[in-house]
Design a protein around this motif. Sequence first.
Motif, mmCIF file in Angstrom:
data_model
loop_
_atom_site.group_PDB
_atom_site.id
_atom_site.type_symbol
_atom_site.label_atom_id
_atom_site.label_comp_id
_atom_site.label_asym_id
_atom_site.label_seq_id
_atom_site.Cartn_x
_atom_site.Cartn_y
_atom_site.Cartn_z
ATOM 1 N N MET A 55 0.845 -1.194 0.000
ATOM 2 C CA MET A 55 0.000 0.000 0.000
ATOM 3 C C MET A 55 0.882 1.248 0.000
ATOM 4 N N ILE A 56 0.657 2.130 -0.957
ATOM 5 C CA ILE A 56 1.391 3.389 -1.053
ATOM 6 C C ILE A 56 0.428 4.522 -0.733
ATOM 7 N N ALA A 57 0.770 5.331 0.256
ATOM 8 C CA ALA A 57 -0.059 6.489 0.616
ATOM 9 C C ALA A 57 0.526 7.723 -0.064
ATOM 10 N N PHE A 58 -0.037 8.061 -1.211
ATOM 11 C CA PHE A 58 0.410 9.251 -1.928
ATOM 12 C C PHE A 58 -0.161 10.502 -1.250
ATOM 13 N N ASN A 59 0.698 11.460 -0.970
ATOM 14 C CA ASN A 59 0.253 12.699 -0.337
ATOM 15 C C ASN A 59 -0.396 13.587 -1.391
ATOM 16 N N ILE A 60 -1.721 13.700 -1.335
ATOM 17 C CA ILE A 60 -2.443 14.500 -2.330
ATOM 18 C C ILE A 60 -2.984 15.799 -1.723
ATOM 19 N N THR A 61 -2.436 16.222 -0.589
ATOM 20 C CA THR A 61 -2.871 17.469 0.060
ATOM 21 C C THR A 61 -2.898 18.616 -0.944
ATOM 22 N N ASP A 62 -4.047 19.277 -1.051
ATOM 23 C CA ASP A 62 -4.216 20.339 -2.044
ATOM 24 C C ASP A 62 -5.600 20.932 -1.841
ATOM 25 N N GLU A 63 -6.038 21.770 -2.784
ATOM 26 C CA GLU A 63 -7.431 22.217 -2.733
ATOM 27 C C GLU A 63 -8.333 21.080 -3.214
ATOM 28 N N THR A 64 -9.609 21.187 -2.952
ATOM 29 C CA THR A 64 -10.511 20.044 -3.070
ATOM 30 C C THR A 64 -10.541 19.416 -4.460
ATOM 31 N N ASP A 65 -10.696 20.209 -5.500
ATOM 32 C CA ASP A 65 -10.806 19.646 -6.842
ATOM 33 C C ASP A 65 -9.519 18.938 -7.242
ATOM 34 N N ALA A 66 -8.386 19.511 -6.869
ATOM 35 C CA ALA A 66 -7.108 18.884 -7.195
ATOM 36 C C ALA A 66 -6.971 17.548 -6.474
ATOM 37 N N MET A 67 -7.390 17.485 -5.205
ATOM 38 C CA MET A 67 -7.307 16.223 -4.479
ATOM 39 C C MET A 67 -8.162 15.149 -5.139
#
Length: 424
Positions: A222-234
């Motif tokens: 399992m890879i937890a990619f950090n997608i922290t961003d504004e909502t649409d980008a996430m």
Amino acid sequence: MTTDRFQATYLIETPLDPAKVAEVMAGEQSSGTFTRVAGETDELRSRTRAVVTDVEELEATASPSLPNAWLAKKGIAGPWRRARIAISFPVDNVGANLATLASIVAGNLYDLGEVTGLRLDTITLPASFRRRFQMPRQGISGTRALTGVMEGAMVGSIIKPNVGLSPEETAALVGKLCAAGLDFIKDDEISADPVHAPLAERVPAVMEVVRRHQDRSGKAVMIAFNITDETDAMKRHADLVAREGGTCVMASLNWCGFSAIETLRRATDLALHGHRNGFGALSRHPLLGISFQAYQTLWRLAGVDHMHVHGLQGKFAQEDEEVVTSARDCVTPLSDGLDDRVLPAFSSGQWAGTAQPTFDAISHSDLLFMAGGGILAHPGGPAAGVASIRQAWEAVAAGTSLAEAATAHPELRQALDFFGKVAG
């Protein structure tokens, strides 16, 4: 507690009568203000008013924890009385609205003139109210199924260096960590979509390596990619991870906010790895902010699957007891009759030697045990680092001391000799 009300408890400090301050808090966070207003009928108050259900006065102190201009202008001094109070709120004042729930149990309370300290301690919800919010899509059982680890602690690590690696360099490191035998690998919280390794390039590069490893070994890491961003980008990033066969994404909860995480939860079935970075600003002062029980309650209502709790004997400021109670909070259902438990993620200064105090404190292995240096800096290499942690957890679960287990496991022996000196 009835089905039409939920409860919050607080620790307060005030030079005034704590019972009267509690009534001010109840009024401020429901139908009242500093004075009764037109339209505030008895019927409206009985329907919407928060109610103080308990006041337990504690030992007073000679000096205030925080400055307070309102009290200073009024010339009110100590002694500074402390109390634990409980307030019951009507469910119908909130509805299924997480942001409003947070503003009700906290919000303006921190600015009240009557207090020189206030901490939200716990939130308790009736099951019917809890069901109106998001549930974890994966939680503990789903994460076990996705990683193929059906028993024992799940072992993970973090991409290091935290930032600076290109997509190709990141993928190469992930390949080495997969080969070392990890169950879980995450991005660091400060590396989300950097110019030198944008997610649009990093996710495909990493997942190609992960798929090749699975083809060879049968192991799905399992890879937890950090997608922290504004909502649409996430949402876009989560869709990319899903298309590439990924199973997990990570977000920095405090900086994304409740609404963004709720929206992300509705948009994806991927495991949501909730990173709490910044929680210290909300929690480290004992008379200000929010305890982990209340904090994780709110984020579990947003639908996260994993919650960071730091680690025992780790590198951060929290006492071990706080780490332990945080982990217990994660595996405690929010309401009777529901299994909405989330996976506690231990990290910060963890290595094989911290398996023993962790197991001694919580007595179970439903957890993610992450080590950076404890794996990558092992004198035998990353594979030996992972092996040492697995050997440690197998030993403690069987009731065997690490010293005894180390006689049969050279990787554990090396870890105890090397990291034990560093930790000591």
